[in-house]
Design a protein around this motif. Structure first.
Motif, PDB file in Angstrom:
ATOM      1  N   ASN A  30       0.802  -1.221   0.000  1.00 54.78           N
ATOM      2  CA  ASN A  30       0.000   0.000   0.000  1.00 54.78           C
ATOM      3  C   ASN A  30       0.835   1.271   0.000  1.00 54.78           C
ATOM      4  OD1 ASN A  30      -2.417  -1.420   0.108  1.00 54.78           O
ATOM      5  ND2 ASN A  30      -2.263  -1.659   2.333  1.00 54.78           N
ATOM      6  N   SER A  31       2.139   1.149   0.155  1.00 51.26           N
ATOM      7  CA  SER A  31       2.979   2.343   0.269  1.00 51.26           C
ATOM      8  C   SER A  31       3.592   2.777  -1.049  1.00 51.26           C
ATOM      9  CB  SER A  31       4.103   2.090   1.274  1.00 51.26           C
ATOM     10  OG  SER A  31       4.932   1.040   0.812  1.00 51.26           O
ATOM     11  N   HIS A  32       3.478   1.963  -2.100  1.00 54.18           N
ATOM     12  CA  HIS A  32       4.093   2.309  -3.379  1.00 54.18           C
ATOM     13  C   HIS A  32       3.127   3.147  -4.213  1.00 54.18           C
ATOM     14  CE1 HIS A  32       7.577  -0.150  -2.733  1.00 54.18           C
ATOM     15  NE2 HIS A  32       6.800  -1.148  -2.364  1.00 54.18           N
ATOM     16  N   LYS A 109      -4.967   3.201 -14.119  1.00 58.28           N
ATOM     17  CA  LYS A 109      -3.702   2.465 -14.088  1.00 58.28           C
ATOM     18  C   LYS A 109      -3.254   2.204 -12.655  1.00 58.28           C
ATOM     19  CE  LYS A 109       0.905   2.583 -16.145  1.00 58.28           C
ATOM     20  NZ  LYS A 109       1.861   3.377 -16.959  1.00 58.28           N
ATOM     21  N   LYS A 110      -3.427   3.207 -11.797  1.00 60.13           N
ATOM     22  CA  LYS A 110      -3.077   3.015 -10.386  1.00 60.13           C
ATOM     23  C   LYS A 110      -3.940   1.933  -9.749  1.00 60.13           C
ATOM     24  CE  LYS A 110      -1.310   7.628  -9.275  1.00 60.13           C
ATOM     25  NZ  LYS A 110      -1.525   8.846  -8.458  1.00 60.13           N
ATOM     26  N   LYS A 111      -5.233   1.943 -10.073  1.00 63.02           N
ATOM     27  CA  LYS A 111      -6.117   0.925  -9.509  1.00 63.02           C
ATOM     28  C   LYS A 111      -5.716  -0.472  -9.972  1.00 63.02           C
ATOM     29  CE  LYS A 111     -10.216   3.857  -8.970  1.00 63.02           C
ATOM     30  NZ  LYS A 111     -11.606   4.111  -9.433  1.00 63.02           N
ATOM     31  N   ARG A 112      -5.423  -0.594 -11.266  1.00 61.30           N
ATOM     32  CA  ARG A 112      -5.006  -1.906 -11.777  1.00 61.30           C
ATOM     33  C   ARG A 112      -3.726  -2.376 -11.099  1.00 61.30           C
ATOM     34  NH1 ARG A 112      -6.569   0.317 -16.832  1.00 61.30           N
ATOM     35  NH2 ARG A 112      -4.382   0.776 -17.321  1.00 61.30           N
ATOM     36  N   GLN A 113      -2.793  -1.447 -10.932  1.00 65.45           N
ATOM     37  CA  GLN A 113      -1.545  -1.830 -10.275  1.00 65.45           C
ATOM     38  C   GLN A 113      -1.768  -2.207  -8.813  1.00 65.45           C
ATOM     39  OE1 GLN A 113       1.489   1.088 -10.783  1.00 65.45           O
ATOM     40  NE2 GLN A 113       1.846   0.586 -12.947  1.00 65.45           N
ATOM     41  N   LYS A 114      -2.646  -1.489  -8.135  1.00 68.66           N
ATOM     42  CA  LYS A 114      -2.936  -1.825  -6.738  1.00 68.66           C
ATOM     43  C   LYS A 114      -3.606  -3.190  -6.621  1.00 68.66           C
ATOM     44  CE  LYS A 114      -3.261   2.839  -4.802  1.00 68.66           C
ATOM     45  NZ  LYS A 114      -4.155   3.849  -4.171  1.00 68.66           N
ATOM     46  N   VAL A 115      -4.558  -3.450  -7.518  1.00 72.21           N
ATOM     47  CA  VAL A 115      -5.226  -4.759  -7.484  1.00 72.21           C
ATOM     48  C   VAL A 115      -4.232  -5.874  -7.788  1.00 72.21           C
ATOM     49  CG1 VAL A 115      -6.957  -6.183  -8.629  1.00 72.21           C
ATOM     50  CG2 VAL A 115      -7.497  -3.827  -8.029  1.00 72.21           C
ATOM     51  N   GLY A 118      -1.971  -6.279  -4.854  1.00 73.12           N
ATOM     52  CA  GLY A 118      -2.670  -6.929  -3.743  1.00 73.12           C
ATOM     53  C   GLY A 118      -2.828  -8.424  -3.960  1.00 73.12           C
ATOM     54  N   ILE A 119      -3.158  -8.826  -5.203  1.00 69.47           N
ATOM     55  CA  ILE A 119      -3.298 -10.256  -5.498  1.00 69.47           C
ATOM     56  C   ILE A 119      -1.964 -10.973  -5.329  1.00 69.47           C
ATOM     57  CG2 ILE A 119      -3.793 -11.911  -7.335  1.00 69.47           C
ATOM     58  CD1 ILE A 119      -5.859  -9.876  -8.387  1.00 69.47           C
ATOM     59  N   ILE A 120      -0.906 -10.356  -5.858  1.00 65.72           N
ATOM     60  CA  ILE A 120       0.420 -10.974  -5.729  1.00 65.72           C
ATOM     61  C   ILE A 120       0.834 -11.068  -4.266  1.00 65.72           C
ATOM     62  CG2 ILE A 120       2.868 -10.652  -6.261  1.00 65.72           C
ATOM     63  CD1 ILE A 120       1.960  -9.388  -8.919  1.00 65.72           C
ATOM     64  N   THR A 121       0.542 -10.012  -3.507  1.00 66.31           N
ATOM     65  CA  THR A 121       0.888 -10.024  -2.084  1.00 66.31           C
ATOM     66  C   THR A 121       0.119 -11.104  -1.337  1.00 66.31           C
ATOM     67  OG1 THR A 121       1.289  -7.649  -2.202  1.00 66.31           O
ATOM     68  CG2 THR A 121       1.021  -8.610  -0.020  1.00 66.31           C
ATOM     69  N   ALA A 122      -1.176 -11.235  -1.660  1.00 62.52           N
ATOM     70  CA  ALA A 122      -1.977 -12.271  -1.000  1.00 62.52           C
ATOM     71  C   ALA A 122      -1.462 -13.664  -1.337  1.00 62.52           C
ATOM     72  CB  ALA A 122      -3.439 -12.135  -1.419  1.00 62.52           C
ATOM     73  N   LEU A 123      -1.118 -13.878  -2.611  1.00 58.15           N
ATOM     74  CA  LEU A 123      -0.585 -15.188  -3.000  1.00 58.15           C
ATOM     75  C   LEU A 123       0.744 -15.477  -2.308  1.00 58.15           C
ATOM     76  CD1 LEU A 123      -1.360 -15.182  -6.830  1.00 58.15           C
ATOM     77  CD2 LEU A 123      -2.496 -16.520  -5.067  1.00 58.15           C
ATOM     78  N   ILE A 124       1.589 -14.453  -2.221  1.00 56.32           N
ATOM     79  CA  ILE A 124       2.884 -14.650  -1.556  1.00 56.32           C
ATOM     80  C   ILE A 124       2.680 -14.970  -0.078  1.00 56.32           C
ATOM     81  CG2 ILE A 124       4.991 -13.464  -0.832  1.00 56.32           C
ATOM     82  CD1 ILE A 124       4.909 -11.989  -3.519  1.00 56.32           C
ATOM     83  N   CYS A 125       1.750 -14.258   0.558  1.00 57.42           N
ATOM     84  CA  CYS A 125       1.493 -14.515   1.981  1.00 57.42           C
ATOM     85  C   CYS A 125       0.935 -15.919   2.199  1.00 57.42           C
ATOM     86  CB  CYS A 125       0.524 -13.471   2.521  1.00 57.42           C
ATOM     87  SG  CYS A 125       1.180 -11.792   2.552  1.00 57.42           S
TER      88      CYS A 125
END
Length: 393
Positions: A30-32, A109-115, A118-125
């Protein structure tokens, strides 16, 4: 008690580490923000980034030539289109509309990047939480291997220091470089499955082998689209080369250290007295005698073991022979009983066919179908004759 407390603390840390990493991933996701690409100079004193957009108030404060310049450079308007806009209000509305479109595109574009982030972060977690025991095991194995490798290098350096061999230090340095090259190559090959190209990868030569093309060339046919696919054996050749060079360096290093050790022993023996030489010879003779006795004891143990194995094999063979003999006798007895039963059955059948049972007036039970009773009833005399009914009347 202190040991158990420390173990509990370690277990608690291991349990909470995945959640800690999860929180860190969410915080960083969320900080990028998007970074600007380049700058566009609106005037001499006011630099404005190309990705930044202007609102209606900022546009209304701009001059006409600045508005036209931004429309031409940023939004791709031509001079003919700008010539049709005679009023400043029309230019302001046009520029505000274009800036609003750019702003919407940036926000999407920002929304797409955030989504996506977020998906990548959730998968990594999720992967970290699920495979955390495996990660811990890999970390422990890697740490053990690292400790073993460092201890080995420390021992080699200490031996070179004891023997004061400069060539040994050079060999250790060469082995370290070869190990690092192998690690670099292995890491590059593993990451190449996920990352196509990177400037930090090991420079692997491209030596592709196309099996379909080779088969087609041998048979005289056409490989088709499969002939374009091949296997790159460059990494294999580099790995084999590094291993070969490492083995040669190790052999050379062993010879160098052996030579240095012999030279050191020779230098030490030059300063020995006659008594020390005699003591050394006696110790050497004692060591030889101990080795000879040890070899004799080992040979004696081997012979005894062979004798015991032979006895066990002979005993097992005797047991198997006795069991097979008993089984054969039992089969012969069973065969004799069966033969006796068959002969008795054949004799009974012969008696029946010859009429022996009928001559005696006896019918065997397995042939008695009620005929004997009918014959007895027919032979009995009638209680009354033909005129018996008249007499009764």
């Amino acid at each position: 008690m202190s040991f158990h407390k420390a173990q509990r603390r370690c277990n608690i840390k291991r349990r909470f580490l995945p959640f800690f990493f999860t929180i860190l991933f969410f915080l960083f996701s969320n900080s990028h923000h998007l970074t600007p690409t380049s700058a566009f100079t609106l005037s001499d004193n006011e630099p404005i980034e190309e990705t930044t957009t202007l609102d209606l108030l900022q546009i209304s404060e701009m001059r006409v030539r600045d508005i036209k310049r931004r429309l031409v450079r940023t939004h791709g308007y031509s001079n003919t289109e700008l010539a049709k806009m005679l009023d400043k209000k029309e230019l302001i509305h046009t520029l505000s509309y274009e800036e609003h479109k750019v702003y919407q595109n940036i926000q999407e574009k920002k929304k797409r990047q955030k989504v996506k982030r977020g998906i990548i972060t959730a998968l990594i977690c999720v992967c970290v939480v699920l495979f955390w025991p495996l990660v811990v095991q890999v970390w422990e194995v890697g740490s053990v291997n690292f400790v073993v490798y460092t201890d080995k290098k420390k021992y080699e350096i200490s031996r070179c220091n004891e023997l004061s061999s400069k060539k040994g230090y050079i060999g250790i340095l060469l082995l370290f470089l070869l190990d690092m090259l192998q690690l670099w190559l292995t890491t590059s090959v593993l990451l190449s499955w996920f990352i196509s190209k990177n400037k930090y990868f090991f420079p692997i030569p491209s030596l592709s082998i196309r099996p379909a093309a080779l088969l087609a060339a041998s048979t005289g046919g056409n490989a088709g689209p499969l002939g374009q696919y091949g296997i790159n054996i460059g990494s294999m050749l580099v790995t084999w080369t590094l291993r070969y060079v490492k083995s040669k360096v190790e052999d050379w290093m062993g010879k160098v250290l052996n030579k240095a050790m012999r030279a050191q022993r020779k230098a030490q023996r030059e300063w020995e007295s006659n008594e020390e030489k005699e003591e050394r010879k006696k110790a050497k003779a004692l060591r030889k005698e101990e080795r000879r006795k040890r070899r004799e004891e080992e040979a004696l143990k081997e012979r005894q073991q062979k004798v015991e194995d032979a006895k066990q094999r002979s005993a097992s063979s005797v047991v198997t022979n006795s069991t097979t003999a008993n089984e054969g006798e039992g089969e012969e007895k069973d065969g004799g009983d069966e033969k006796k039963e068959e002969t008795e059955r054949t004799t009974d059948d012969d008696n029946v066919t010859n009429g022996e049972f009928y001559s005696q007036g006896e019918v065997p039970s397995w042939l008695d179908d009620g005929t004997k009773e009918e014959e007895q009833q027919s032979q009995q005399s009638q209680p009354y004759g033909d005129s018996g009914f008249d007499e009764l009347d």
